[in-house]
Design a protein around this motif. Structure first.
Motif, mmCIF file in Angstrom:
data_model
loop_
_atom_site.group_PDB
_atom_site.id
_atom_site.type_symbol
_atom_site.label_atom_id
_atom_site.label_comp_id
_atom_site.label_asym_id
_atom_site.label_seq_id
_atom_site.Cartn_x
_atom_site.Cartn_y
_atom_site.Cartn_z
ATOM 1 N N LEU A 295 0.836 -1.204 0.000
ATOM 2 C CA LEU A 295 0.000 0.000 0.000
ATOM 3 C C LEU A 295 0.871 1.254 0.000
ATOM 4 N N LEU A 296 1.986 1.228 0.725
ATOM 5 C CA LEU A 296 2.921 2.359 0.693
ATOM 6 C C LEU A 296 3.477 2.544 -0.715
ATOM 7 N N LYS A 297 3.745 1.447 -1.377
ATOM 8 C CA LYS A 297 4.184 1.532 -2.780
ATOM 9 C C LYS A 297 3.104 2.180 -3.633
ATOM 10 N N GLU A 298 1.862 1.779 -3.400
ATOM 11 C CA GLU A 298 0.756 2.257 -4.232
ATOM 12 C C GLU A 298 0.564 3.767 -4.101
ATOM 13 N N ILE A 299 0.854 4.325 -2.916
ATOM 14 C CA ILE A 299 0.697 5.774 -2.740
ATOM 15 C C ILE A 299 2.047 6.499 -2.894
ATOM 16 N N SER A 300 3.057 5.766 -3.389
ATOM 17 C CA SER A 300 4.387 6.353 -3.643
ATOM 18 C C SER A 300 4.911 7.114 -2.429
#
Length: 553
Positions: A295-300
């Motif tokens: 999820l952290l990846k998804e929100i950069s």
């Protein structure tokens, strides 16, 4: 907030009720909603707050909190000059306002001027000495003052004092029974320790310690408190089982608070490792860390790179519990996304002592993918690798830094980006026998790989996936594991008898060989799927197929 129960600690009383603290200036209670709104919008970097803050500053000139929030907003958007000027005005108007003092101390620390901090906070960094007339402090005053004091001690090389402060903060949190976020100061202290490592003490001894054995953070059984209740879903679903609509709802939450909550999940995985490790493994309650990472990846969330690196500093057992096969499969995408604009932090991680081999391998693979996806950054990546390789050469006797498997796989990564510039340093690595040659082959093999002209310019460039694609891929792994063995899947019913006839023809001493034996009771059908040139070799050597069994194809 629970019912206020003030505690006495270090010659002062600490309370959770701001109106019981004897602060010089109390904000009127009717302004609490406005202050709360301002704080949330500043933390979320919401540009719409600037108009309201300017209005509130003008309307309530005797309420320093509004001007303090405006100062913080300017800092967050990078206008440090305006923030510094405004804070000086605030300090001149309210000379006893603690947060104006802390802001100025932080300015000095960020400008590498720690020697000026005692002018603001006092020589002994004691809150009671700074305000001798006060007896009762709000807990956030106590925490923020001591966080700044800890950073000051780190910056002047007195890490032990900083760690004492951190322990005191944990004690206060327990006594007040409040959840206090101390992740940032823990990271600050850890990075400070690494800057001051005395590598001589790591020289070879009778008992070598080459990798970390315990989690880096204190262990706890206490679950964290989150801003968003939806975060509890991460603790209720396996990674492949989280409903898509819940994922979309999570991603629709306000980004900054979501990011903070997800970081808290990652630190929770470290702090409660022993707690969860004692339970029977179940995807539904052991996948929360993976959820948070992707999820952290998804929100950069580039701001969350320190939390990711802290997770990767954990011992092998911790990483195996929370990350499993993703560590060597697709977790590079998380590192890639969070570190794209801060690659020197990845190089620093490669040089840190005691980090787990395959956590460092992950970092190297991520650097390589950044170079492949962003050719303009290739020069930067090459320079970082040069720095790392030379560091390894300079510290060749330090067992806790030198990892032959890592270096072998790192050289393999360098061949993918044709890093010929590093061949002189790579040659020294071979000469000093710092490489696992079963992975790389001989130096001549590496040179040949560097000079090999690829027919496909994107041969080594991996695809980036979104959360839902990664979820689908991980679900396919689980389905593969669930597939039951069935001899007819491979041979068909008409060939089943022929297979067992072949089994009878095998010599008795060969029947113990693993390629013919499955679960100690029935023959195992060894299938040989097509292997890509860059896939791991099926023989288990650790090399890529093209450098092992497929070398002569």
């Amino acid at each position: 907030m629970k019912k206020d129960r003030p505690v006495k600690f270090h010659n002062c009383i600490i309370t959770t009720d701001i109106y019981k603290a004897d602060v010089p200036v109390h904000a009127p209670k009717e302004l609490i909603p406005a202050l709360t709104e301002a704080f949330k919008k500043v933390m979320a970097n919401d540009k719409s707050v600037i108009v309201k803050l300017l209005h509130w500053v003008e309307k309530y000139p005797d309420v320093p909190q509004f001007k303090n929030f405006l100062c913080q907003y300017y800092s967050f958007i990078g206008d440090s000059e305006k923030a510094f000027k405004l804070n000086n005005e605030l300090l001149q108007q309210f000379p006893d306002y603690l947060y104006a003092k802390l802001n100025k101390a932080q300015f000095y620390l960020s400008n590498h001027e720690p020697e000026k901090v005692p002018e603001i906070l006092g020589e002994n960094m004691e809150l009671t000495e700074l305000y001798p007339e006060r007896k009762i402090f709000h807990y956030e005053e106590y925490i923020n003052f001591n966080k700044t004091a800890a950073e000051y001690y780190c910056d002047i090389g007195e890490q032990e004092k900083a760690e004492t402060i951190l322990n005191n903060l944990y004690t206060v949190a327990d006594k007040l029974d409040v959840n206090i976020k101390l992740d940032s100061i823990e990271n600050y202290i850890m990075l400070s320790r690494l800057k001051n490592v005395d590598f001589d003490k790591f020289k070879k001894s009778d008992v070598e310690k080459t990798q970390r054995e315990k989690p880096t953070l204190p262990q706890s059984k206490k679950p964290p408190v989150f801003h968003y209740p939806q975060i509890s879903w991460l603790y209720q679903y396996g990674f492949a089982d989280m409903p898509d609509e819940k994922i979309r709802e999570l991603l629709s939450l306000e980004r900054e608070w979501l990011r903070i909550d997800l970081e808290t999940v990652i630190y929770d995985a470290v702090r409660r490792y022993k707690f969860f490790n004692q339970q029977e493994y179940d995807d539904s309650n052991h996948s929360f860390c993976l959820h948070a990472l992707y999820l952290l990846k998804e929100i950069s969330a580039e701001e969350s790179l320190p939390a990711l690196l802290e997770l990767l500093r954990q011992p092998e057992d911790v990483l195996e519990l929370w990350l499993g096969d993703t560590l060597t499969d697709n977790l590079w995408q998380v590192v890639y996304t969070l570190a794209l604009n801060q690659t020197p932090k990845l190089a620093a991680f490669l040089k840190e002592p005691l980090n787990y081999t395959f956590a460092r391998v992950l970092i190297s693979a991520s650097l390589t993918q950044i170079a492949l996806h962003h050719p303009r950054q290739r020069k930067e990546i090459i320079e970082l690798y040069t720095e790392v390789v030379r560091y390894f050469i300079d510290h060749k006797t330090h067992e806790e830094i030198i990892d032959e498997t890592l270096i072998g796989l790192m050289i393999d990564d360098l061949t993918e980006i044709k890093a010929k510039e590093l061949l002189p340093e790579i040659r020294i690595l071979f000469e000093e026998e710092l490489i696992d040659e079963s992975i790389t082959g001989e130096i001549e093999d590496v040179i040949a790989q560097m000079n090999e002209v690829s027919q496909d310019s994107h041969e080594f460039k991996k695809d980036l996936q979104n959360y839902f694609e990664i979820k689908e891929e991980i679900a396919s792994w689980e389905n593969d594991e669930d597939d039951e063995f069935d001899i007819t899947d491979e041979y068909g019913e008409e060939n089943e008898k022929e297979y067992y006839d072949d089994w009878e023809d095998i010599e008795a001493d060969e029947k113990d060989a693993t390629q013919y034996f499955y679960s100690g009771s029935k023959p195992f059908v060894h299938t040989t799927p097509k292997v890509g040139r860059n896939d791991p070799c099926p023989c288990g050597s650790g090399k890529k197929y093209k450098k092992c069994c497929g070398k002569n194809e």
